[in-house]
Design an enzyme around this catalytic site. Structure first.
Site, short mmCIF file in Angstrom:
data_model
loop_
_atom_site.label_atom_id
_atom_site.label_comp_id
_atom_site.label_asym_id
_atom_site.label_seq_id
_atom_site.Cartn_x
_atom_site.Cartn_y
_atom_site.Cartn_z
N GLU A 295 0.83 -1.21 0.00
CA GLU A 295 0.00 0.00 0.00
C GLU A 295 0.86 1.26 0.00
OE1 GLU A 295 -3.83 -0.96 2.22
OE2 GLU A 295 -3.36 1.00 3.03
N HIS A 324 7.88 -26.49 0.21
CA HIS A 324 7.19 -27.57 -0.48
C HIS A 324 6.05 -27.03 -1.33
CE1 HIS A 324 9.48 -30.47 1.86
NE2 HIS A 324 9.43 -29.55 2.80
N LYS A 438 -13.11 2.15 -1.34
CA LYS A 438 -14.03 2.50 -0.24
C LYS A 438 -15.17 3.34 -0.79
CE LYS A 438 -10.88 2.51 3.77
NZ LYS A 438 -10.40 3.23 4.94
O1 PA5 Z 1 -3.20 1.83 5.82
C1 PA5 Z 1 -4.32 2.30 5.67
O2 PA5 Z 1 -4.55 3.51 5.84
C2 PA5 Z 1 -5.54 1.46 5.30
O3 PA5 Z 1 -5.22 0.20 4.84
C3 PA5 Z 1 -6.44 1.33 6.52
O4 PA5 Z 1 -5.74 0.76 7.58
C4 PA5 Z 1 -7.68 0.52 6.26
O5 PA5 Z 1 -8.31 0.92 5.08
C5 PA5 Z 1 -8.66 0.69 7.41
O6 PA5 Z 1 -8.93 2.04 7.61
P1 PA5 Z 1 -9.56 2.63 8.91
O7 PA5 Z 1 -8.63 2.40 10.04
O8 PA5 Z 1 -9.77 4.07 8.64
O9 PA5 Z 1 -10.86 1.92 9.12
#
Ligand code: PA5
Length: 469
Positions: A295, A324, A438
């Site tokens: 990410e 394996h 989202k």
């Molecule tokens: O790293 C990030 O910002 C995202 O992957 C969030 O952790 C994930 O989308 C969850 O978001 P939130 O904590 O706002 O619910």
């Protein structure tokens, strides 16, 4: 419990051409990128504690909240039999990784007297079968839920929240505050409003700490403390690594060196990063790393807005299990991977391989050895096989898996990610691709304010039945 408070070690011999041959990195290449590494170091240093880099300060600025967390956790351990995290992505992966690393591998199956902490579950999805299964095994009356969401609006987490709240209100007469703690942003989102209205105990996620960088704030610290994990030593380990990486000297700053090596490897076409711990306890560290790396570095544009479409795909593996399964591909497939092995000097248990099969030398050679020796030999053997076939690999060694070394490891990966993003000249800390998904979900489910997005989705090209067989 006393444990080894020793440094973890990053060994990158097998990234170098001397060891892996022509695909490897030469000392001259490292030298040529020295200034780039220095600039990346300076950029990260200058950004510390600001904007989305609040995570760099977490080992140092939480003494008050840590005391609150420890006191809250002690109370929870006394009163509840189950602790359930409601959250997803960065609000779930860290708690799961720490649980797997630092608790008994069959924690939930242990009798209460041995567990000394509530049974632990993380609802990192909205699979209806998973939610139904959770409800089959917990007793809501004896459960503390920790709803965690930085944005306070993620559909997955809020739907989990709604389902659980409804059950608590119907079954327990509305006593939500006795069964739910919120961890969220103090200033943004819906969860903070709900928490205030319902009078929930609330921990705050600092503004400058994004989901995937949040394990060392209350997101990870509260679940860890409830499980009896020594969170002070986790933060001390993180501080140790942060200090170790406080100079631009590549021979000292292991995270900067690791970042530079991955960056050069990417330039050479290695666009896959395999994370392969040789310890079941670290299996979910590979999941946590996959989010952090994927990410943070998978981006369409650079800092100047130029289209670049960069990133290195993280792959999760487990030693020896995946020897394996996937190692055949790693040793003989395309030269497109960097494989990181994570090893452990001393496993927390020793298991001797029993005597037997005296008449079958092909089995009997194992007798008298320990499983510890076997797993270590297998890691060394895989490292050898990868190196022999010219595959870029490196290893990180933990003296043992404990709160201090886990804190070091997490800080190492977070710094490595930040340095790599700086080398790539991208915004490491945003996630427009995640936001897009989202927003599309909000639109599909009719959330107010997302009408235009819904129109856009409705006008997408219809699927053709001939391609569905
Ligand atoms: O790293 C990030 O910002 C995202 O992957 C969030 O952790 C994930 O989308 C969850 O978001 P939130 O904590 O706002 O619910």
């Amino acid at each position: 419990m006393a444990f080894k408070k020793e440094p973890i070690r990053f060994d990158y011999n097998n990234m170098m051409s001397d060891y892996v041959g022509e695909k490897g990195i030469t000392p001259a290449e490292l030298k040529a990128y020295k200034d780039a590494a220095k600039s990346a170091f300076e950029a990260v240093k200058a950004g510390r504690g600001q904007n989305m880099m609040g995570w760099t300060e977490l080992p140092y600025n939480q003494s008050e909240v840590v005391e609150d967390i420890i006191a809250t956790a002690k109370d929870i351990r006394k009163k509840y039999d189950y602790f359930v995290v409601l959250g997803i992505g960065g609000s779930a992966l860290g708690p799961m990784a720490a649980f797997q690393a630092l608790c008994h591998l069959h924690h939930n199956e242990l009798p209460k007297s041995k567990r000394k902490a509530p049974k632990f579950y993380v609802e990192d999805n909205v699979d209806p079968e998973r939610m139904a299964a959770l409800l089959d095994v917990i007793d809501v009356k004896k459960t503390m839920f920790n709803v965690i969401t930085k944005s306070g609006s993620t559909s997955e987490t809020m739907s989990q929240y709604l389902i659980i709240t409804d059950i608590i209100k119907k079954e327990l007469g509305g006593d939500l505050a006795s069964h739910m703690i919120a961890t969220t942003s103090e200033s943004k989102g819906n969860l903070i409003k709900i928490a205030q209205k319902e009078g929930l105990k609330t921990f705050y996620i600092p503004d400058g700490v994004g989901g995937r960088f949040s394990e060392l704030c209350p997101v990870g610290l509260l679940p860890a403390a409830v499980l009896g994990i020594d969170i002070k030593n986790m933060l001390k380990g993180a501080a140790y690594m942060d200090k170790k990486c406080s100079s631009d000297n590549l021979s000292k700053n292991s995270a900067l060196t690791a970042a530079l090596l991955q960056y050069i490897a990417m330039e050479k076409g290695c666009n896959i990063s395999v994370m392969m711990p040789y310890a079941d306890s670290l299996k979910l560290m590979a999941d946590w790393y996959a989010q952090l790396w994927g990410e943070s570095l998978g981006k369409a544009v650079d800092l100047e807005g130029k289209k670049v479409n960069v990133g290195q795909t993280p792959v999760k593996a487990l030693g020896v299990t995946d020897q394996h399964s996937q190692v055949q591909l790693y040793t003989e497939g395309p030269f497109d991977k960097v494989i990181t092995l994570i090893g452990v000097d001393e496993y927390r248990k020793t298991v001797v391989i029993s005597d037997g099969c005296e008449d079958i030398p092909g089995v009997n050679f194992l007798c008298g050895h320990t499983m510890n020796e076997l797993i270590t030999a297998e890691m060394n053997a895989t490292e050898y096989a990868l190196t022999r076939s010219g595959r870029l690999n490196n290893r990180i060694m933990l003296p043992e898996v404990n709160a201090y070394t886990l804190g070091q490891l997490m800080m190492f990966f977070m710094l490595q990610t930040a340095y790599t993003g700086a080398l790539m000249n991208i915004d490491t800390f945003n996630q427009p691709g995640v936001e897009e998904g989202k927003n599309a979900t909000y639109a599909l489910l009719g959330r107010e304010g997302y009408e235009a997005k819904k129109e856009e989705l409705n006008s997408r090209k219809e699927k053709d039945a001939k391609y569905i067989i």
